[in-house]
Design a protein around this motif. Structure first.
Motif, PDB file in Angstrom:
ATOM      1  N   LEU A  35      -0.832  68.254  35.726  1.00 39.16           N
ATOM      2  CA  LEU A  35      -1.095  67.383  34.579  1.00 39.16           C
ATOM      3  C   LEU A  35      -1.969  68.077  33.528  1.00 39.16           C
ATOM      4  O   LEU A  35      -1.771  67.891  32.328  1.00 39.16           O
ATOM      5  CB  LEU A  35      -1.775  66.092  35.084  1.00 39.16           C
ATOM      6  N   GLY A  36      -2.918  68.889  33.989  1.00 41.41           N
ATOM      7  CA  GLY A  36      -3.799  69.626  33.078  1.00 41.41           C
ATOM      8  C   GLY A  36      -3.021  70.572  32.170  1.00 41.41           C
ATOM      9  O   GLY A  36      -3.272  70.669  30.969  1.00 41.41           O
ATOM     10  N   TRP A  37      -2.043  71.259  32.752  1.00 35.95           N
ATOM     11  CA  TRP A  37      -1.225  72.182  31.940  1.00 35.95           C
ATOM     12  C   TRP A  37      -0.490  71.421  30.843  1.00 35.95           C
ATOM     13  O   TRP A  37      -0.391  71.884  29.703  1.00 35.95           O
ATOM     14  CB  TRP A  37      -0.228  72.942  32.822  1.00 35.95           C
ATOM     15  N   VAL A  38       0.038  70.232  31.197  1.00 36.12           N
ATOM     16  CA  VAL A  38       0.792  69.446  30.206  1.00 36.12           C
ATOM     17  C   VAL A  38      -0.150  68.956  29.100  1.00 36.12           C
ATOM     18  O   VAL A  38       0.148  69.096  27.907  1.00 36.12           O
ATOM     19  CB  VAL A  38       1.512  68.247  30.878  1.00 36.12           C
ATOM     20  N   ILE A  39      -1.295  68.412  29.500  1.00 34.79           N
ATOM     21  CA  ILE A  39      -2.257  67.896  28.508  1.00 34.79           C
ATOM     22  C   ILE A  39      -2.685  69.010  27.561  1.00 34.79           C
ATOM     23  O   ILE A  39      -2.760  68.819  26.339  1.00 34.79           O
ATOM     24  CB  ILE A  39      -3.482  67.285  29.220  1.00 34.79           C
ATOM     25  N   GLU A  40      -2.937  70.199  28.097  1.00 33.38           N
ATOM     26  CA  GLU A  40      -3.409  71.294  27.243  1.00 33.38           C
ATOM     27  C   GLU A  40      -2.320  71.791  26.295  1.00 33.38           C
ATOM     28  O   GLU A  40      -2.608  72.171  25.162  1.00 33.38           O
ATOM     29  CB  GLU A  40      -4.003  72.405  28.104  1.00 33.38           C
ATOM     30  N   ALA A  41      -1.061  71.755  26.761  1.00 34.64           N
ATOM     31  CA  ALA A  41       0.039  72.136  25.853  1.00 34.64           C
ATOM     32  C   ALA A  41       0.080  71.166  24.674  1.00 34.64           C
ATOM     33  O   ALA A  41       0.277  71.562  23.521  1.00 34.64           O
ATOM     34  CB  ALA A  41       1.365  72.139  26.597  1.00 34.64           C
ATOM     35  N   VAL A  42      -0.162  69.895  24.948  1.00 35.21           N
ATOM     36  CA  VAL A  42      -0.183  68.882  23.880  1.00 35.21           C
ATOM     37  C   VAL A  42      -1.404  69.095  22.978  1.00 35.21           C
ATOM     38  O   VAL A  42      -1.296  69.096  21.749  1.00 35.21           O
ATOM     39  CB  VAL A  42      -0.212  67.455  24.480  1.00 35.21           C
ATOM     40  N   GLN A  43      -2.555  69.326  23.593  1.00 31.95           N
ATOM     41  CA  GLN A  43      -3.784  69.431  22.792  1.00 31.95           C
ATOM     42  C   GLN A  43      -3.768  70.611  21.838  1.00 31.95           C
ATOM     43  O   GLN A  43      -4.354  70.552  20.771  1.00 31.95           O
ATOM     44  CB  GLN A  43      -5.004  69.484  23.701  1.00 31.95           C
ATOM     45  N   LYS A  44      -3.076  71.669  22.235  1.00 28.92           N
ATOM     46  CA  LYS A  44      -3.025  72.842  21.353  1.00 28.92           C
ATOM     47  C   LYS A  44      -2.147  72.622  20.120  1.00 28.92           C
ATOM     48  O   LYS A  44      -2.096  73.473  19.240  1.00 28.92           O
ATOM     49  CB  LYS A  44      -2.573  74.079  22.136  1.00 28.92           C
ATOM     50  N   LEU A  45      -1.471  71.464  20.051  1.00 25.94           N
ATOM     51  CA  LEU A  45      -0.727  71.137  18.825  1.00 25.94           C
ATOM     52  C   LEU A  45      -1.694  70.949  17.667  1.00 25.94           C
ATOM     53  O   LEU A  45      -1.350  71.135  16.510  1.00 25.94           O
ATOM     54  CB  LEU A  45       0.065  69.843  19.010  1.00 25.94           C
ATOM     55  N   GLY A  46      -2.899  70.540  17.989  1.00 28.13           N
ATOM     56  CA  GLY A  46      -3.888  70.323  16.940  1.00 28.13           C
ATOM     57  C   GLY A  46      -5.112  69.666  17.528  1.00 28.13           C
ATOM     58  O   GLY A  46      -5.025  68.963  18.532  1.00 28.13           O
ATOM     59  N   HIS A  47      -6.223  69.891  16.891  1.00 31.79           N
ATOM     60  CA  HIS A  47      -7.494  69.366  17.342  1.00 31.79           C
ATOM     61  C   HIS A  47      -7.455  67.830  17.404  1.00 31.79           C
ATOM     62  O   HIS A  47      -6.913  67.192  16.524  1.00 31.79           O
ATOM     63  CB  HIS A  47      -8.566  69.847  16.357  1.00 31.79           C
TER      64      HIS A  47
END
Ligand code: UD1
Ligand code: CA
Length: 431
Positions: A35-47
């Motif tokens: 789940l962490g990998w998925v959340i971080e992929a999303v978060q790197k879309l923008g702050h």
């Protein structure tokens, strides 16, 4: 991209096939939950992009992990796992005021990248789509929902494998489970889905036909990297996803100018940076976030456990373990050592079998050691933290260092060598 995007990540399922007491999405690759990998992929879309995670099975553990690690994450609870469409419906109360685009994805597909999510959003927006489903073409599409297109090539529906007839099963284009949609246009779909299908579930995939009925614009965006949507349902999948993730990192490093002698036996976490002209020898395992500068030699059989920095031209050799260690330029730790919680200067030589004793098992405290430039540590020494060894100091082999050592001093704690003359001869004569 930032303000107008939110993500809904589905993570309420049990993950039965994992045969685990842990929720599926908390199983790890390179020590980070899926789940962490998925959340971080999303978060790197923008702050500050917010993710809404739908939790259910063992929700307490999942929530605790999220609270401890992520700021821009909210959770919503799905009491019974009635299907992926029902799962998304649980996010509606958190999106009442939201007027932007929503990304919907699953917590068990850790290989998804920010780049691909960004391409999906770009395609969705450039084509002014209302609902865009990301698709992929698989030689073996077994298990996935199939994309049904009209003769004109428009996406008209998704058929789950269990509901598909033999002709539909032949279709190679599949639903990746990743969507981008205008939230205000599709939000009402979720309260109108039926569970009239083979699994008796409220399918998220049915929002396609719902949207078509509402005359909304539905598009398919086909990704060419099938590995990215690899989903984890079993331990076998988990092992394979780990391999995919490490291979992806290794390819990137080889491309950038790092030598990796044996890619097969080398594991490097995606979060580690390595500069060109460094050589990584076989059977090396590098986990977590680390920075390795150029012209270093790492391995064979080195274990780097995270939060480490290795400066230009340094060598970390066989059976060396590093954890939370910053090592400056041209230093050597060549054999059989453990360096934990340490700051080490440049031109330092650490002899074979040196151990940094950083942990007190009674107080559970970890302490730090500092070695300045030019220090030399003799083989088989123990450096008991907290301790500071100043510039050019020399530690004799087999010493146990518990106190600070001054600049250019020799420190030794071993007992002096004794010699008993003719001891062997006398023993032999007595026999
Ligand atoms: C789903 C898609 C399928 C697609 C595939 C891609 C549906 C109906 N099917 O199938 O078309 O090809 O993903 O991987 O959407 N979940 C919940 N609550 C639920 C049910 C599921 O949160 O009530 C979560 C699961 O934890 C998981 C995700 O949704 O993270 C996907 O569920 P899963 O049962 O694995 O769907 P698939 O059968 O893989
Ligand atoms: Ca799945």
């Amino acid at each position: 991209m930032e303000k107008e995007i939110k993500a809904i990540i589905l993570a309420a399922g049990k993950g039965k096939r994992m045969n685990s007491t842990m929720p599926k999405v908390l199983h790890e690759i390179f020590s980070k939950p899926l789940l962490g990998w998925v959340i971080e992929a999303v978060q790197k879309l923008g702050h500050e992009i917010e993710s809404i995670v739908v939790i259910g099975h063992q929700s307490h553990d999942v929530e605790e992990y999220l609270n401890n690690n992520y700021k821009y994450v909210k959770t919503t609870f799905q009491k019974e796992q009635l299907g992926t469409g029902h799962a998304v419906a649980q996010a509606i109360p958190l999106l009442n005021q939201f007027k932007g685009d929503v990304i919907i994805t699953c917590g068990d597909t850790p290989l998804i990248t920010t780049k691909t999510l960004r391409n999906l959003i770009k395609y969705h927006r450039e084509n002014d789509s209302d609902l865009t489903v990301m698709t992929a073409k698989f030689d073996n599409p077994k298990g996935y929902g199939r994309i049904i297109r009209s003769p004109k090539g428009e996406v008209v529906s998704i058929i789950e494998e269990k509901d598909a007839n033999e002709t539909q099963k032949e279709i190679k284009e599949v639903n990746t489970g990743v969507y981008c949609a205008k939230w205000t246009k599709i939000r009402h779909a979720f309260t109108q889905l039926s569970n009239n299908n083979a699994q008796g579930e409220y399918y998220l995939t049915d929002i396609i036909t719902w949207s078509k009925k509402q005359n909304l614009k539905v598009l398919g965006y086909t990704t060419d990297d099938n590995n990215e949507i690899y989903g984890i349902n079993s331990r076998k999948n988990l092992a394979y996803a780990t391999k995919l993730m490490k291979d992806r990192k290794i390819d990137e490093l080889l491309e950038s100018g790092v030598t990796i002698v044996d890619p097969q036996t080398t594991y490097i976490s995606p979060e580690t940076q390595i500069e060109p002209d460094t050589i990584i020898y076989p059977n090396t395992y590098i986990n977590g976030k680390n920075k390795i500068a150029k012209f270093c030699k790492i391995g064979p059989m080195t274990h780097i456990r995270g939060n480490c920095e290795v400066g230009e031209g340094s060598k970390i050799g066989n059976f060396v373990e590093l954890k939370n260690a910053k090592i400056a330029k041209k230093s050597n730790v060549c054999h059989l050592s453990y360096i934990g919680d340490a700051k080490i200067g440049s031109n330092v030589n650490i002899g074979a079998g040196t151990i940094f004793a950083n942990y007190n098992s009674i107080t559970k405290e970890k302490k730090k050691s500092v070695l300045s430039d030019g220090v030399s540590i003799g083989s088989n020494s123990v450096i008991v933290a907290p301790v500071e060894i100043k510039q050019d100091a020399f530690i004799a082999a087999m010493s146990c260092i518990t106190k600070d050592v001054e600049e250019s001093s020799l420190a030794m704690t071993r007992s002096p060598q004794k010699e008993v003359k003719n001891w062997v001869k006398i023993k032999k004569e007595k026999n």
